[in-house]
Motif scaffolding. Structure first.
Motif, PDB file in Angstrom:
ATOM      1  N   UNK A 136       0.845  -1.198   0.000  1.00 31.76           N
ATOM      2  CA  UNK A 136       0.000   0.000   0.000  1.00 31.76           C
ATOM      3  C   UNK A 136       0.879   1.245   0.000  1.00 31.76           C
ATOM      4  N   UNK A 137       0.264   2.383  -0.281  1.00 30.01           N
ATOM      5  CA  UNK A 137       1.016   3.632  -0.281  1.00 30.01           C
ATOM      6  C   UNK A 137       1.620   3.924   1.093  1.00 30.01           C
ATOM      7  N   UNK A 138       0.994   3.378   2.121  1.00 31.57           N
ATOM      8  CA  UNK A 138       1.450   3.623   3.494  1.00 31.57           C
ATOM      9  C   UNK A 138       2.603   2.709   3.911  1.00 31.57           C
ATOM     10  N   UNK A 139       3.099   1.872   2.998  1.00 31.51           N
ATOM     11  CA  UNK A 139       4.141   0.902   3.338  1.00 31.51           C
ATOM     12  C   UNK A 139       5.331   1.519   4.075  1.00 31.51           C
ATOM     13  N   UNK A 140       5.903   2.646   3.622  1.00 29.73           N
ATOM     14  CA  UNK A 140       7.061   3.205   4.348  1.00 29.73           C
ATOM     15  C   UNK A 140       6.744   3.541   5.800  1.00 29.73           C
ATOM     16  N   UNK A 141       5.543   4.082   6.050  1.00 25.91           N
ATOM     17  CA  UNK A 141       5.183   4.429   7.424  1.00 25.91           C
ATOM     18  C   UNK A 141       4.979   3.169   8.267  1.00 25.91           C
ATOM     19  N   UNK A 142       4.198   2.230   7.727  1.00 22.55           N
ATOM     20  CA  UNK A 142       3.849   1.035   8.485  1.00 22.55           C
ATOM     21  C   UNK A 142       5.076   0.162   8.749  1.00 22.55           C
ATOM     22  N   UNK A 143       5.949   0.017   7.757  1.00 22.87           N
ATOM     23  CA  UNK A 143       7.132  -0.823   7.942  1.00 22.87           C
ATOM     24  C   UNK A 143       8.113  -0.179   8.921  1.00 22.87           C
ATOM     25  N   UNK A 144       8.247   1.142   8.865  1.00 26.52           N
ATOM     26  CA  UNK A 144       9.121   1.830   9.818  1.00 26.52           C
ATOM     27  C   UNK A 144       8.598   1.687  11.236  1.00 26.52           C
ATOM     28  N   UNK A 145       7.269   1.750  11.379  1.00 24.59           N
ATOM     29  CA  UNK A 145       6.670   1.572  12.705  1.00 24.59           C
ATOM     30  C   UNK A 145       6.955   0.179  13.244  1.00 24.59           C
ATOM     31  N   UNK A 146       6.916  -0.834  12.371  1.00 24.74           N
ATOM     32  CA  UNK A 146       7.205  -2.197  12.805  1.00 24.74           C
ATOM     33  C   UNK A 146       8.671  -2.355  13.219  1.00 24.74           C
ATOM     34  N   UNK A 147       9.572  -1.726  12.479  1.00 26.63           N
ATOM     35  CA  UNK A 147      10.985  -1.797  12.840  1.00 26.63           C
ATOM     36  C   UNK A 147      11.206  -1.201  14.227  1.00 26.63           C
ATOM     37  N   UNK A 148      10.566  -0.062  14.496  1.00 23.71           N
ATOM     38  CA  UNK A 148      10.702   0.554  15.817  1.00 23.71           C
ATOM     39  C   UNK A 148      10.083  -0.322  16.903  1.00 23.71           C
ATOM     40  N   UNK A 149       8.996  -0.996  16.580  1.00 23.01           N
ATOM     41  CA  UNK A 149       8.388  -1.921  17.542  1.00 23.01           C
ATOM     42  C   UNK A 149       9.322  -3.094  17.819  1.00 23.01           C
ATOM     43  N   UNK A 150       9.980  -3.592  16.782  1.00 15.99           N
ATOM     44  CA  UNK A 150      10.954  -4.674  16.943  1.00 15.99           C
ATOM     45  C   UNK A 150      12.100  -4.209  17.841  1.00 15.99           C
ATOM     46  N   UNK A 151      12.591  -2.988  17.592  1.00 15.79           N
ATOM     47  CA  UNK A 151      13.678  -2.462  18.415  1.00 15.79           C
ATOM     48  C   UNK A 151      13.251  -2.306  19.867  1.00 15.79           C
ATOM     49  N   UNK A 152      12.005  -1.907  20.094  1.00 18.90           N
ATOM     50  CA  UNK A 152      11.519  -1.748  21.468  1.00 18.90           C
ATOM     51  C   UNK A 152      11.569  -3.077  22.219  1.00 18.90           C
ATOM     52  N   UNK A 153      11.150  -4.161  21.559  1.00 18.15           N
ATOM     53  CA  UNK A 153      11.189  -5.483  22.185  1.00 18.15           C
ATOM     54  C   UNK A 153      12.633  -5.912  22.445  1.00 18.15           C
ATOM     55  N   UNK A 154      13.498  -5.694  21.476  1.00 19.61           N
ATOM     56  CA  UNK A 154      14.895  -6.086  21.630  1.00 19.61           C
ATOM     57  C   UNK A 154      15.562  -5.336  22.774  1.00 19.61           C
ATOM     58  N   UNK A 155      15.298  -4.043  22.868  1.00 21.06           N
ATOM     59  CA  UNK A 155      15.898  -3.237  23.942  1.00 21.06           C
ATOM     60  C   UNK A 155      15.355  -3.665  25.309  1.00 21.06           C
TER      61      UNK A 155
END
Length: 284
Positions: A136-155
């Motif tokens: 979707x057009x929102x892919x950059x926003x949604x995927x970046x949000x997921x990366x930050x969520x992944x980092x939150x769990x890792x930290x």
């Protein structure tokens, strides 16, 4: 080996690079300043870091922290996955001390209290895969949000603090190890003596052996063999010539040792590898 997914970069200024790929070649010992997250979709891989080897199966995730020396062997006929590189330096805006954190996340090293968090990481990566295919057009926003969520769990659940002095020392050692990696890559087809390699760093032979083993998890001679074997592996898939010719062109002349080491690392014989390559549509 042809990739069936294109590379996708998400907002480079954010410090994320997301690659959806068919793994094209093995990766001998190396390191990079970015943290790497590997999520296998199909096939399998064996990743070695800190002298320990881990088998990564479909829907497994493993994290290789920044500046960690590691090696990856991918299984034929194909291994597909997501490879994410994240610059810790770019995440200072969220956490100024993030580069002092060491992150260890591997399915074979989970503690009982980490299992739920690990499962959440896997779900985030499945969601990331779905986002990519929908596009979707929102892919950059949604995927970046997921990366930050992944980092939150890792930290929160997979990180520990590393003293600043240890980080500085580690970076200095990695720079010296990189010199040796480059030297071997340039000369692996030739006879390589321990003393000659030690001379590259101005070290005596005994100290060099201890230094290399401590920082890579294997002896220097083992490393040289791994580099040669990885080149032979690729040549067997993509070049003509007999096994003997390819072996000798890449600096190995001991047949018995060659076949033993090849089977140990790649879980198949050279002939079996060639047969897999001939029947593999991704090897051209």
């Amino acid at each position: 080996m042809e990739t069936i997914f294109k590379e996708t970069n998400v907002l480079p200024e954010m410090g994320f690079q997301i690659d959806f790929v068919t793994m094209s070649c093995n990766s001998p010992l190396h390191w990079h300043r970015e943290m790497e997250i590997l999520f296998i979709l199909n096939g399998s891989a064996i990743l070695t870091m800190e002298g320990e080897s881990y088998c990564i199966k479909p829907l497994d995730v493993i994290v290789v922290d920044s500046s960690m020396i590691h090696e990856v062997v991918y299984k034929l006929p194909q291994t597909m996955g997501i490879c994410i590189h994240i610059s810790k330096a770019s995440l200072r805006r969220y956490m100024p001390d993030i580069e002092l954190l060491q992150i260890i996340c591997c399915p074979e090293r989970l503690t009982p209290g980490q299992q739920d968090s690990y499962n959440r990481l896997c779900e985030y990566l499945k969601d990331l895969t779905q986002l990519y295919f929908v596009q979707k057009a929102s892919y950059p926003f949604a995927s970046s949000a997921l990366i930050l969520s992944i980092m939150a769990v890792l930290v929160d659940d997979f990180a520990s603090m590393v003293p600043d002095a240890a980080k500085v020392t580690g970076n200095s050692q990695l720079s010296r190890i990189e010199q040796i990696f480059q030297y071997v890559e340039q000369h692996y087809r030739e006879p390589i003596e321990l003393q000659t390699a030690a001379d590259q760093l101005g070290l005596n032979r005994e100290y060099f052996c201890r230094f290399f083993k401590k920082n890579t998890g294997m002896s220097f001679l083992q490393y040289v063999s791994h580099v040669r074997l990885n080149h032979i592996y690729q040549d067997l898939l993509y070049k003509d010539g007999s096994i003997q010719e390819i072996m000798e062109q890449n600096g190995i002349f001991n047949n018995k040792m060659f076949y033993k080491q090849f089977k140990e690392i790649f879980q198949c014989t050279p002939r079996e590898l060639r047969k897999l390559g001939q029947n593999n549509p991704y090897v051209q």
